[in-house]
Design a protein around this motif. Sequence first.
Motif, PDB file in Angstrom:
ATOM      1  N   GLY A  15      50.779 -26.592  60.188  1.00  0.00           N
ATOM      2  CA  GLY A  15      51.051 -26.293  58.791  1.00  0.00           C
ATOM      3  C   GLY A  15      50.574 -27.409  57.874  1.00  0.00           C
ATOM      4  O   GLY A  15      50.022 -27.147  56.793  1.00  0.00           O
ATOM      5  N   PHE A  16      50.778 -28.650  58.313  1.00  0.00           N
ATOM      6  CA  PHE A  16      50.344 -29.798  57.504  1.00  0.00           C
ATOM      7  C   PHE A  16      48.820 -29.813  57.368  1.00  0.00           C
ATOM      8  O   PHE A  16      48.284 -30.050  56.281  1.00  0.00           O
ATOM      9  N   ILE A  17      48.115 -29.555  58.477  1.00  0.00           N
ATOM     10  CA  ILE A  17      46.649 -29.551  58.445  1.00  0.00           C
ATOM     11  C   ILE A  17      46.132 -28.444  57.527  1.00  0.00           C
ATOM     12  O   ILE A  17      45.160 -28.633  56.784  1.00  0.00           O
ATOM     13  N   ALA A  18      46.805 -27.284  57.564  1.00  0.00           N
ATOM     14  CA  ALA A  18      46.380 -26.160  56.715  1.00  0.00           C
ATOM     15  C   ALA A  18      46.585 -26.461  55.232  1.00  0.00           C
ATOM     16  O   ALA A  18      45.757 -26.112  54.391  1.00  0.00           O
ATOM     17  N   ILE A  19      47.695 -27.124  54.919  1.00  0.00           N
ATOM     18  CA  ILE A  19      48.008 -27.419  53.519  1.00  0.00           C
ATOM     19  C   ILE A  19      47.263 -28.656  53.019  1.00  0.00           C
ATOM     20  O   ILE A  19      46.905 -28.741  51.839  1.00  0.00           O
ATOM     21  N   HIS A  20      47.008 -29.586  53.930  1.00  0.00           N
ATOM     22  CA  HIS A  20      46.367 -30.850  53.534  1.00  0.00           C
ATOM     23  C   HIS A  20      45.081 -31.076  54.336  1.00  0.00           C
ATOM     24  O   HIS A  20      44.999 -32.018  55.141  1.00  0.00           O
ATOM     25  N   PRO A  21      44.056 -30.247  54.130  1.00  0.00           N
ATOM     26  CA  PRO A  21      42.782 -30.466  54.841  1.00  0.00           C
ATOM     27  C   PRO A  21      42.030 -31.664  54.248  1.00  0.00           C
ATOM     28  O   PRO A  21      42.297 -32.081  53.109  1.00  0.00           O
ATOM     29  N   LEU A  55      58.008 -27.260  68.039  1.00  0.00           N
ATOM     30  CA  LEU A  55      58.307 -27.527  66.630  1.00  0.00           C
ATOM     31  C   LEU A  55      57.261 -28.453  66.021  1.00  0.00           C
ATOM     32  O   LEU A  55      56.767 -28.211  64.910  1.00  0.00           O
ATOM     33  N   LYS A  56      56.911 -29.506  66.747  1.00  0.00           N
ATOM     34  CA  LYS A  56      55.920 -30.456  66.226  1.00  0.00           C
ATOM     35  C   LYS A  56      54.558 -29.791  66.032  1.00  0.00           C
ATOM     36  O   LYS A  56      53.857 -30.063  65.044  1.00  0.00           O
ATOM     37  N   ASN A  57      54.174 -28.927  66.964  1.00  0.00           N
ATOM     38  CA  ASN A  57      52.890 -28.226  66.837  1.00  0.00           C
ATOM     39  C   ASN A  57      52.867 -27.341  65.589  1.00  0.00           C
ATOM     40  O   ASN A  57      51.868 -27.294  64.867  1.00  0.00           O
ATOM     41  N   PHE A  58      53.976 -26.649  65.333  1.00  0.00           N
ATOM     42  CA  PHE A  58      54.063 -25.773  64.162  1.00  0.00           C
ATOM     43  C   PHE A  58      53.934 -26.582  62.869  1.00  0.00           C
ATOM     44  O   PHE A  58      53.162 -26.227  61.971  1.00  0.00           O
ATOM     45  N   VAL A  59      54.696 -27.660  62.789  1.00  0.00           N
ATOM     46  CA  VAL A  59      54.668 -28.488  61.582  1.00  0.00           C
ATOM     47  C   VAL A  59      53.297 -29.145  61.414  1.00  0.00           C
ATOM     48  O   VAL A  59      52.773 -29.232  60.298  1.00  0.00           O
ATOM     49  N   ARG A  60      52.716 -29.575  62.526  1.00  0.00           N
ATOM     50  CA  ARG A  60      51.403 -30.238  62.463  1.00  0.00           C
ATOM     51  C   ARG A  60      50.329 -29.266  61.967  1.00  0.00           C
ATOM     52  O   ARG A  60      49.510 -29.608  61.101  1.00  0.00           O
ATOM     53  N   ILE A  68      45.802 -42.124  54.076  1.00  0.00           N
ATOM     54  CA  ILE A  68      47.199 -41.769  53.803  1.00  0.00           C
ATOM     55  C   ILE A  68      47.531 -40.422  54.433  1.00  0.00           C
ATOM     56  O   ILE A  68      48.591 -40.245  55.049  1.00  0.00           O
ATOM     57  N   ARG A  69      46.591 -39.477  54.301  1.00  0.00           N
ATOM     58  CA  ARG A  69      46.792 -38.147  54.883  1.00  0.00           C
ATOM     59  C   ARG A  69      46.921 -38.232  56.400  1.00  0.00           C
ATOM     60  O   ARG A  69      47.811 -37.628  57.010  1.00  0.00           O
ATOM     61  N   ASN A  70      46.048 -38.994  57.033  1.00  0.00           N
ATOM     62  CA  ASN A  70      46.072 -39.128  58.490  1.00  0.00           C
ATOM     63  C   ASN A  70      47.306 -39.890  58.965  1.00  0.00           C
ATOM     64  O   ASN A  70      47.815 -39.638  60.062  1.00  0.00           O
ATOM     65  N   GLN A  71      47.777 -40.829  58.141  1.00  0.00           N
ATOM     66  CA  GLN A  71      48.980 -41.571  58.498  1.00  0.00           C
ATOM     67  C   GLN A  71      50.197 -40.644  58.541  1.00  0.00           C
ATOM     68  O   GLN A  71      51.022 -40.717  59.453  1.00  0.00           O
ATOM     69  N   LYS A  72      50.288 -39.752  57.560  1.00  0.00           N
ATOM     70  CA  LYS A  72      51.391 -38.780  57.532  1.00  0.00           C
ATOM     71  C   LYS A  72      51.295 -37.826  58.719  1.00  0.00           C
ATOM     72  O   LYS A  72      52.304 -37.466  59.324  1.00  0.00           O
ATOM     73  N   LEU A  73      50.077 -37.419  59.064  1.00  0.00           N
ATOM     74  CA  LEU A  73      49.875 -36.537  60.203  1.00  0.00           C
ATOM     75  C   LEU A  73      50.257 -37.245  61.502  1.00  0.00           C
ATOM     76  O   LEU A  73      50.837 -36.638  62.416  1.00  0.00           O
ATOM     77  N   GLY A  74      49.942 -38.532  61.567  1.00  0.00           N
ATOM     78  CA  GLY A  74      50.267 -39.303  62.760  1.00  0.00           C
ATOM     79  C   GLY A  74      51.755 -39.410  63.013  1.00  0.00           C
ATOM     80  O   GLY A  74      52.203 -39.462  64.163  1.00  0.00           O
ATOM     81  N   LYS A  75      52.549 -39.425  61.943  1.00  0.00           N
ATOM     82  CA  LYS A  75      53.998 -39.507  62.096  1.00  0.00           C
ATOM     83  C   LYS A  75      54.563 -38.260  62.779  1.00  0.00           C
ATOM     84  O   LYS A  75      55.595 -38.318  63.436  1.00  0.00           O
ATOM     85  N   ILE A  76      53.873 -37.141  62.604  1.00  0.00           N
ATOM     86  CA  ILE A  76      54.301 -35.906  63.262  1.00  0.00           C
ATOM     87  C   ILE A  76      53.948 -35.936  64.749  1.00  0.00           C
ATOM     88  O   ILE A  76      54.683 -35.421  65.591  1.00  0.00           O
ATOM     89  N   SER A  77      52.818 -36.563  65.070  1.00  0.00           N
ATOM     90  CA  SER A  77      52.304 -36.539  66.438  1.00  0.00           C
ATOM     91  C   SER A  77      52.915 -37.613  67.335  1.00  0.00           C
ATOM     92  O   SER A  77      52.809 -37.525  68.561  1.00  0.00           O
ATOM     93  N   VAL A  78      53.529 -38.640  66.754  1.00  0.00           N
ATOM     94  CA  VAL A  78      54.007 -39.772  67.547  1.00  0.00           C
ATOM     95  C   VAL A  78      55.125 -39.351  68.508  1.00  0.00           C
ATOM     96  O   VAL A  78      55.875 -38.417  68.231  1.00  0.00           O
ATOM     97  N   PHE A  87      61.248 -32.444  60.301  1.00  0.00           N
ATOM     98  CA  PHE A  87      62.000 -31.566  61.205  1.00  0.00           C
ATOM     99  C   PHE A  87      62.452 -30.292  60.493  1.00  0.00           C
ATOM    100  O   PHE A  87      62.368 -29.187  61.035  1.00  0.00           O
ATOM    101  N   SER A  88      62.914 -30.432  59.263  1.00  0.00           N
ATOM    102  CA  SER A  88      63.438 -29.295  58.512  1.00  0.00           C
ATOM    103  C   SER A  88      62.346 -28.384  57.952  1.00  0.00           C
ATOM    104  O   SER A  88      62.641 -27.360  57.339  1.00  0.00           O
ATOM    105  N   GLN A  89      61.080 -28.758  58.164  1.00  0.00           N
ATOM    106  CA  GLN A  89      59.980 -27.919  57.698  1.00  0.00           C
ATOM    107  C   GLN A  89      59.644 -26.801  58.689  1.00  0.00           C
ATOM    108  O   GLN A  89      58.840 -25.918  58.386  1.00  0.00           O
ATOM    109  N   ALA A  90      60.245 -26.839  59.859  1.00  0.00           N
ATOM    110  CA  ALA A  90      59.993 -25.817  60.883  1.00  0.00           C
ATOM    111  C   ALA A  90      60.909 -24.621  60.659  1.00  0.00           C
ATOM    112  O   ALA A  90      61.928 -24.728  59.968  1.00  0.00           O
ATOM    113  N   PRO A  91      60.575 -23.464  61.231  1.00  0.00           N
ATOM    114  CA  PRO A  91      61.463 -22.294  61.121  1.00  0.00           C
ATOM    115  C   PRO A  91      62.843 -22.594  61.695  1.00  0.00           C
ATOM    116  O   PRO A  91      62.990 -23.417  62.607  1.00  0.00           O
ATOM    117  N   GLY A  92      63.843 -21.906  61.162  1.00  0.00           N
ATOM    118  CA  GLY A  92      65.217 -22.146  61.589  1.00  0.00           C
ATOM    119  C   GLY A  92      65.437 -21.994  63.079  1.00  0.00           C
ATOM    120  O   GLY A  92      66.165 -22.780  63.681  1.00  0.00           O
TER     121      GLY A  92
END
Length: 231
Positions: A129-135, A122-127, A147-157, A170-175
């Motif tokens: 997606g975030f990189i694709a939307i926020h390059p 799940l984290k890999n999928f969201v991560r 700020i962008r990297n800080q948000k990305l870091g919250k997914i990876s922690v 969490f809710s950004q991943a597929p059901g």
Amino acid sequence: MIKKKNNIYKLIKKNIAKLAIIHQTTKISPNRLVSIFLRNSSLEEILLPKKTKDGYWDWTLADDTAYKYFKKELTAYLKRNADQLSFQTMQEHFKSNYLTKEYFRESYESLAENYYAQEQALKNFVREGFIAIHPITPDMSPKEVAIRNQKLGKISVNHWVGDITNYDYFSQAPGFMMQNVHDALQYIDLYIINILNERQLDHELMKISINQRLEVKLAPKETPKTKIQKI
């Protein structure tokens, strides 16, 4: 106020030794652990009767109040006991007797590994997606990149077991990915509930509590420094 209108604070304090052992050995989210613990407790244990015949106090805690009290008691308990030999011995005993396949048909380690696999997917999928939307683009300022990297870091922690469900991403991943995480957590929750109801563990923790008090009582006292007399 919490002490006057229900027994949750006292209940957590009374069972902190068991909760601390479970938390430290299973790495389950403190928030999730205290929630399971309270759901597993009866209303008679939690609620205080009114002084009249009308029943119980109609008063509930804020969502995170029990968690805050648990964290407070856990911190204090570990500060007193984490370095004591009796606590460390109990941890090893707990792992070898209560987290095994023989105890619960499936070892806790295997259930945790399954959970971590679902969590990582799940984290890999969201991560991604975030990189694709926020390059990172050339026109971004250093502050925007930070700020962008800080948000990305919250997914990876790294999280406690089950803690990921409390994060917005969490809710950004597929059901089906969210469901896989919840399914893995159901088995872990059941495991924890089984341990919370284990009376043999209560007896063993009572003995360790006695040993801890003896360790403190028999600990060598610091000898006062000899004052050097000047001639």
